[in-house]
Enzyme design. Structure first.
Site, short mmCIF file in Angstrom:
data_model
loop_
_atom_site.label_atom_id
_atom_site.label_comp_id
_atom_site.label_asym_id
_atom_site.label_seq_id
_atom_site.Cartn_x
_atom_site.Cartn_y
_atom_site.Cartn_z
N GLU A 125 0.85 -1.20 0.00
CA GLU A 125 0.00 0.00 0.00
C GLU A 125 0.87 1.24 0.00
OE1 GLU A 125 -2.00 -0.02 3.75
OE2 GLU A 125 -3.01 -1.91 3.38
N LYS A 127 2.22 4.77 1.39
CA LYS A 127 2.36 5.29 2.75
C LYS A 127 2.12 6.79 2.69
CE LYS A 127 5.64 4.90 6.60
NZ LYS A 127 5.95 6.29 6.84
N ASP A 129 1.73 10.56 3.65
CA ASP A 129 2.48 11.42 4.56
C ASP A 129 1.56 12.42 5.22
OD1 ASP A 129 4.53 12.60 5.84
OD2 ASP A 129 5.35 13.64 4.10
N TYR A 232 -6.14 2.42 7.17
CA TYR A 232 -5.28 1.36 6.65
C TYR A 232 -5.20 0.12 7.52
CZ TYR A 232 -1.94 3.58 9.79
OH TYR A 232 -1.33 4.12 10.88
N LYS A 322 10.98 3.33 1.52
CA LYS A 322 10.98 4.79 1.42
C LYS A 322 11.50 5.24 0.07
CE LYS A 322 11.33 7.52 4.39
NZ LYS A 322 12.00 8.58 5.09
N CYS A 416 39.50 36.09 8.01
CA CYS A 416 38.09 36.12 8.38
C CYS A 416 37.37 37.18 7.56
CB CYS A 416 37.96 36.42 9.86
SG CYS A 416 36.27 36.76 10.35
N CYS A 419 36.20 40.18 10.20
CA CYS A 419 37.10 41.07 10.93
C CYS A 419 38.49 41.13 10.29
CB CYS A 419 37.21 40.64 12.39
SG CYS A 419 38.08 39.10 12.61
N CYS A 432 38.43 31.66 12.56
CA CYS A 432 38.86 33.03 12.84
C CYS A 432 39.29 33.02 14.30
CB CYS A 432 37.71 34.01 12.64
SG CYS A 432 37.99 35.58 13.48
N CYS A 437 35.94 39.11 17.30
CA CYS A 437 35.31 39.18 15.97
C CYS A 437 33.80 39.44 16.12
CB CYS A 437 35.55 37.86 15.25
SG CYS A 437 34.70 37.73 13.68
P1 AMP Z 1 6.81 5.42 10.36
O1 AMP Z 1 6.31 6.42 11.37
O2 AMP Z 1 7.47 6.07 9.17
O3 AMP Z 1 7.63 4.36 10.94
O4 AMP Z 1 5.54 4.70 9.75
C1 AMP Z 1 4.41 4.40 10.47
C2 AMP Z 1 3.34 5.39 10.13
O5 AMP Z 1 3.07 5.42 8.75
C3 AMP Z 1 2.03 5.03 10.76
O6 AMP Z 1 1.94 5.52 12.07
C4 AMP Z 1 1.04 5.71 9.85
O7 AMP Z 1 0.77 6.98 10.36
C5 AMP Z 1 1.76 5.91 8.54
N1 AMP Z 1 1.11 5.25 7.41
C6 AMP Z 1 0.68 5.87 6.30
N2 AMP Z 1 0.14 5.00 5.42
C7 AMP Z 1 0.22 3.78 5.99
C8 AMP Z 1 -0.16 2.47 5.59
N3 AMP Z 1 -0.71 2.22 4.40
N4 AMP Z 1 0.08 1.45 6.44
C9 AMP Z 1 0.67 1.66 7.63
N5 AMP Z 1 1.06 2.88 8.07
C10 AMP Z 1 0.84 3.93 7.26
ZN ZN Z 2 36.61 37.27 12.52
#
Ligand code: AMP
Ligand code: ZN
Length: 694
Positions: A125, A127, A129, A232, A322, A416, A419, A432, A437
């Site tokens: 899935e 992830k 942000d 999720y 990541k 420097c 100064c 420096c 200074c």
């Molecule tokens: P991390 O904090 O980077 O270790 O990842 C965990 C966090 O990713 C979880 O607490 C969720 O908030 C977030 N997250 C977002 N999408 C997902 C997903 N599909 N499955 C699990 N965690 C997710």
């Molecule tokens: Zn200096």
């Protein structure tokens, strides 16, 4: 610079950043993602291991402690842990970098072995942000929404979530029993842009904006934002009839009106395919209406979750992939040289503004002149910029194909820039050497007044700049001589604020020797070293007396703190010969002596705080080793208290160890203590020794 020195510099920078972002998080104004924060912590731990830093000396960073004052907190029945990550920094046992494919294979192998199966169905899935949230539904109705917090307990944001209108307050159909669902609150990019356009002061990015909105005390109006959530995972249930796989669970949630990623989910039993899906998904990022920072690979069969368990930090049912950080080309307009508080000259790249990973970047540190030379960065070059750990802008490399003819190499300054004093080199750095200074004076005073040092209430950077420029303040003691009238006449001040600053200065006089030492910005004296020196010498007089004998090469004195043989430990933990030379020479310099005299003159306390030297017979002279997680005390806190009572804290168990204090999940030190017959105690026993038991 050797690898070690480089690692030390990086470690120090990282600790500062981690502290800063932890504070921002706690204040409810996070500037970076949880993932970026975790990455910093991970890198910190890696470096600390590499450098053999005593665990007790390490930052006890807690990822994402997001508590905001005024919010009720609630404990998570199932902790909200962070995920294990495929890491570009991981190495195999022979020290070779490990490709993601090998890391993922290792993960699959371990899980199959634990579960005693040959085939492991997983789903992949995106992830998202955003902000994690845990939602408790009773008989299908939303009863409570809690942020991740420190993973064990978080802030209650039920009203805020309910106000959104995009998160169901009632799940469709008839559901009996309790159910806790995990999801990610996020701000769709189009909604964010629409909302941001209505604001006078636009928000920096969707994630920060979402975090801030969800911590609004008054929920009214949140329905206008367009913030949504993806669900999720089902964390636990009491008496609800649920499907057997993650994929079906998502469908089950969708059928009940919750947003899930169904269309984005990929099912497979092949680790190669899982990895390829992650890599390919990167290309789709630009077309999505939400930010994602990676992918999550999860075991599909939910019955397996309970058979797997978790380490203290990560659940075993999943691993995160990541995405490589975003990298953008831009033009290097100039290279400036900045002067730090201890005189260090640092090259800084001035860039044509470019939007990278959520913010506009126009400056980036080039770290030092050796690094600059190695990358061969020249003014006018097209350079590639990315954010390390998604935070600190960095010039990664030069696109040499775009270099203009005649672009000249950058020559490190001989003097420097502020100064004009002739610069000196020490290891890879250039300094420096002039303590007067102007840039150094300003940076030192800023540091002296800052939170980590003297914590002078009301004396921020802007005010420091004013007192330097307009009131002629040069040394720390000058600050304490400022009169209310003088302060009141400054820009944006006035009588009331001036009185507050004066009160802040009075209060700061009692911080004690450790804070003063930290505040003086002496090279090699950071927070820990300052506290250790203060604890050992007790008064500035004793310290300065010692420094002058050290400088005079008084054999007896030199031996106590810095034994000639590097294998022996000196009286002050962590003080190496080379740093000792530098520290005591600087302490003995006329400039520093003058500051101490000035501070004494204005009544700043120059001895260790009385509360910090309560030597206790049960502790004094004894050596302690800490292992595992203690139930209430943080490692740093336990260490501080043991040291304050006259004890020592060491990182490894030997016959000389008096006590091993063991918490949950103790490491190999526990076994070693048993085999050597060292006394093992728990936190309660330690508190009793500290005279703090009930
Ligand atoms: P991390 O904090 O980077 O270790 O990842 C965990 C966090 O990713 C979880 O607490 C969720 O908030 C977030 N997250 C977002 N999408 C997902 C997903 N599909 N499955 C699990 N965690 C997710
Ligand atoms: Zn200096």
């Amino acid at each position: 610079m050797g690898g070690r020195a480089r690692a030390e510099v990086e470690l120090e920078q990282l600790s500062k950043q981690i502290r800063y972002h932890e504070a921002a998080y706690r204040a409810g104004v996070p500037e970076i993602t949880d993932a970026a924060f975790d990455e910093m912590v991970e890198r910190y731990q890696e470096l600390a291991d590499l450098l053999g830093i005593d665990p007790a000396e390490r930052l006890d960073a807690q990822p994402g402690a997001d508590h905001t004052a005024g919010f009720e907190t609630a404990e998570h029945r199932v902790p909200m842990l962070s995920l294990e990550k495929l890491s570009p920094n991981r190495r195999d046992s022979s020290g070779e970098p490990m490709p993601f494919s090998d890391q993922l294979s290792a993960w699959f192998r371990r899980r199959k072995k634990e579960l005693e199966i040959d085939e492991l169905p997983v789903i992949v899935e995106p992830k998202v942000d955003g902000i994690s949230v845990s939602l408790l539904y009773t008989n299908g109705r939303l009863r409570r929404a809690v942020t991740r917090g420190d993973g064990r307990k978080g802030d209650v944001i039920t009203k805020q979530v309910a106000q959104l209108g995009t998160v169901p307050t009632k799940l469709a159909g008839t559901i009996k029993g309790d159910l806790e669902i995990r999801g990610e609150l996020y701000w769709p990019l189009t909604e964010f842009a629409r909302f941001n356009a209505t604001l006078e002061k636009p928000l920096i990015n969707p994630r920060n904006g979402c975090a801030g909105m969800m911590k609004r005390k008054k929920p009214a109006g949140l329905e206008e934002t367009g913030i949504r959530a993806f669900f999720y995972q089902i964390a636990w249930d009491d008496g609800v009839e649920l499907p057997a796989t993650q994929n079906e669970a998502l469908q089950w949630l969708a059928d009940r009106g919750a947003d899930v990623y169904l269309s984005e989910v990929f099912q497979t039993i092949s680790e190669e395919d899982a990895l390829r899906y992650c890599e390919d998904y990167d290309a789709r990022r630009g077309t999505l209406d939400y930010d994602i920072d990676g992918m999550v690979i999860k075991i599909d069969d939910l019955a397996m979750y309970s058979r797997l368990g978790a380490t203290g930090h990560h659940p075993h049912w999943g691993i995160a992939y990541k995405f490589p950080p975003e990298r953008k080309p831009t033009k290097l307009l100039a290279i400036e040289v900045s002067v730090g508080k201890s005189g260090k000259l640092t090259p800084v790249a001035i860039l044509e503004p470019v939007f990278v990973s959520g913010t506009t970047v126009s400056r980036a540190s080039l770290h030092n002149f050796v690094e600059l030379e190695r990358k061969d960065v020249r003014v006018g070059d097209t350079v590639l910029v990315e954010k390390a750990g998604e935070i600190i802008p960095q010039v990664v490399e030069v696109d040499k194909t775009k270099r203009k003819r005649g672009a000249r190499r950058f020559v490190p300054p001989k003097a420097c820039p502020t100064c004009g004093t002739e610069a000196v080199s020490e290891e890879i750095f250039v300094y420096c050497p002039n303590p007067a200074c102007p840039d150094q004076v300003r940076e030192r005073l800023r540091h002296f007044a800052s939170r980590q040092a003297m914590d002078i209430d009301g004396m921020g950077e802007v005010l420091v700049d004013q007192v330097v420029d307009k009131l002629g303040v040069r040394a720390p003691d000058d600050l304490f001589r400022l009169e209310v009238d003088q302060l009141a006449a400054l820009d944006r001040m006035g009588k009331k604020s001036a009185e507050n600053v004066k009160a802040g200065l009075e209060e700061a006089k009692e911080r004690g020797l450790g804070r003063v030492l930290n505040g003086l910005a002496i090279r090699h004296v950071g927070e820990t070293m300052a506290e250790d020196l203060a604890a050992y010498f007790k008064t500035a007089d004793a310290l300065l007396e010692f420094a002058s004998r050290y400088v005079a090469d008084d054999e007896e004195v030199v031996q106590t703190v810095a034994p000639a043989k590097s294998t022996e430990r000196g009286a002050i933990e962590g003080l190496a010969r080379k740093s000792a030379d530098s520290i005591f020479h600087e302490l003995d310099s006329p400039a520093v002596r003058k500051v101490f005299a000035g501070l004494a003159d204005v009544g700043v306390s120059l001895s260790v705080k009385a509360a910090d030297i309560r030597e206790l017979a049960a502790i004094a002279g004894k050596t302690f080793v800490l292992t595992g997680t203690l139930p209430t005390l943080k490692r740093t806190e336990a260490t501080k208290r043991i040291k304050a009572a006259g004890g020592k804290v060491s990182g490894s168990v030997s016959k000389k160890t008096d006590y091993v204090v063991a918490g949950d999940d103790p490491g190999s030190k526990f076994d070693k203590a048993q085999s050597l017959g060292v006394e093992i105690i728990d936190e309660a026993a330690l508190l009793a020794l500290l005279g703090e038991a009930e």
